[in-house]
Scaffold this motif. Structure first.
Motif, mmCIF file in Angstrom:
data_model
loop_
_atom_site.group_PDB
_atom_site.id
_atom_site.type_symbol
_atom_site.label_atom_id
_atom_site.label_comp_id
_atom_site.label_asym_id
_atom_site.label_seq_id
_atom_site.Cartn_x
_atom_site.Cartn_y
_atom_site.Cartn_z
ATOM 1 N N VAL A 21 0.695 7.683 33.986
ATOM 2 C CA VAL A 21 1.205 7.203 34.994
ATOM 3 C C VAL A 21 0.855 5.415 34.987
ATOM 4 O O VAL A 21 -0.247 5.345 34.760
ATOM 5 C CB VAL A 21 0.753 7.606 36.606
ATOM 6 N N THR A 22 1.872 4.709 35.257
ATOM 7 C CA THR A 22 1.701 3.220 35.059
ATOM 8 C C THR A 22 1.974 2.797 36.588
ATOM 9 O O THR A 22 2.959 3.012 36.990
ATOM 10 C CB THR A 22 2.583 2.552 34.104
ATOM 11 N N ARG A 81 -8.433 10.317 38.405
ATOM 12 C CA ARG A 81 -7.320 10.000 37.664
ATOM 13 C C ARG A 81 -7.267 8.461 37.220
ATOM 14 O O ARG A 81 -6.629 8.104 36.461
ATOM 15 C CB ARG A 81 -6.015 10.081 38.712
#
Length: 267
Positions: A21-22, A81
């Motif tokens: 995820v960016t 995360r």
């Protein structure tokens, strides 16, 4: 630099998490875009500290921000995360879109503060603290299935659904495996709420695999995971289980400190 130029510049952050995820954020009061990435003005992140040096000493940086349900949540921080995520900090001219990149690094320690979070950043210069000269050791210095070990990771990687979960013990069960083979290995969730999160396998208890941290919320029996077998890095395991002694990166037969420091004696 004139006041007019300064008034059109804002900080921006590009965060690339290890689960793929960016995210992008800006200190400006509205959303911007850079390199195809939306830079969110809310929750917004502000630089608490940023020190850049021209020498080899590490650059210091810290960022503070707010917690929201859709960008950076307390649950995501607690689940890890953002641990080890890549970070790029720069400035962007909100009129022309011109950017200047100032800082590259990774997210280190994060902590919850009042209505938000604080994160310490590790500069890429931290890699210069690594000593590239290997030291002698009885155990193998290579990472299992990585360069140096040279075993094929596909031979020791398994895509399996979890069959049972013991949250209090941080333990999971998989059918059709030899649990002892996965000690010191790793697990990565492939679906569900925890997709992309990783764990090290630190123990084996009655057929269960004990993980290095709490099992994320939302993981239920049937959730698929990618399991990588492990190795205790001893010459005996390398020889008997893997037949890979030629690639063993250690010196198991060197005399120990007791023998080197001992006094000679008459026979």
């Amino acid at each position: 630099m004139s006041a007019d130029v300064l008034s059109t510049e804002a900080f921006f952050w590009r965060i690339e998490r290890r689960d793929g995820v960016t995210l992008g954020f800006t200190s400006h009061d509205r959303d911007l875009a850079h390199d195809g990435l939306r830079l969110r003005a809310a929750p917004g992140i502000r630089p608490a500290a940023l020190r850049l040096t021209a020498d080899i000493t590490g650059d210091d940086a810290q960022m503070d921000g707010a917690l929201t349900h859709d960008a950076i949540s307390a649950g995501d921080l607690e689940a890890g995360r953002f641990d080890g995520a890549g970070v790029m900090v720069g400035t962007i001219d909100w009129q022309t879109g011109t950017t200047k990149e100032l800082y590259y690094g990774t997210i280190g320690e994060t902590e919850a503060v009042v209505d938000g979070f604080a994160a310490q950043l590790r500069s890429v210069k931290a890699a210069l603290d690594y000593d590239p000269v290997p030291r002698t050791s009885p155990g193998c210095r290579a990472r299992f299935c990585a360069p140096g070990c040279n075993l094929s990771p596909s031979r020791f990687t398994h895509d399996l659904p979890v069959t049972a979960i013991e949250h209090q013990a941080n333990a999971v069960t998989f059918s059709g495996i030899a649990p002892a083979d996965f000690l010191f290995g790793e697990l990565r969730w492939l679906e569900g709420a925890a997709v992309g999160l990783r764990h090290s396998i630190i123990g084996e208890d009655g057929g269960d695999l004990v993980l290095d941290g709490p099992i994320p919320a939302g993981v239920e029996p049937g959730t698929r995971a990618l399991l990588r077998e492990g190795c205790d890095r001893t010459i005996a395991t390398c020889a008997s289980r893997f037949g890979n002694v030629l690639n063993f990166r250690g010196e198991p037969f060197l005399p120990g400190n007791d023998l080197v420091a001992g006094y000679p004696s008459r026979s």
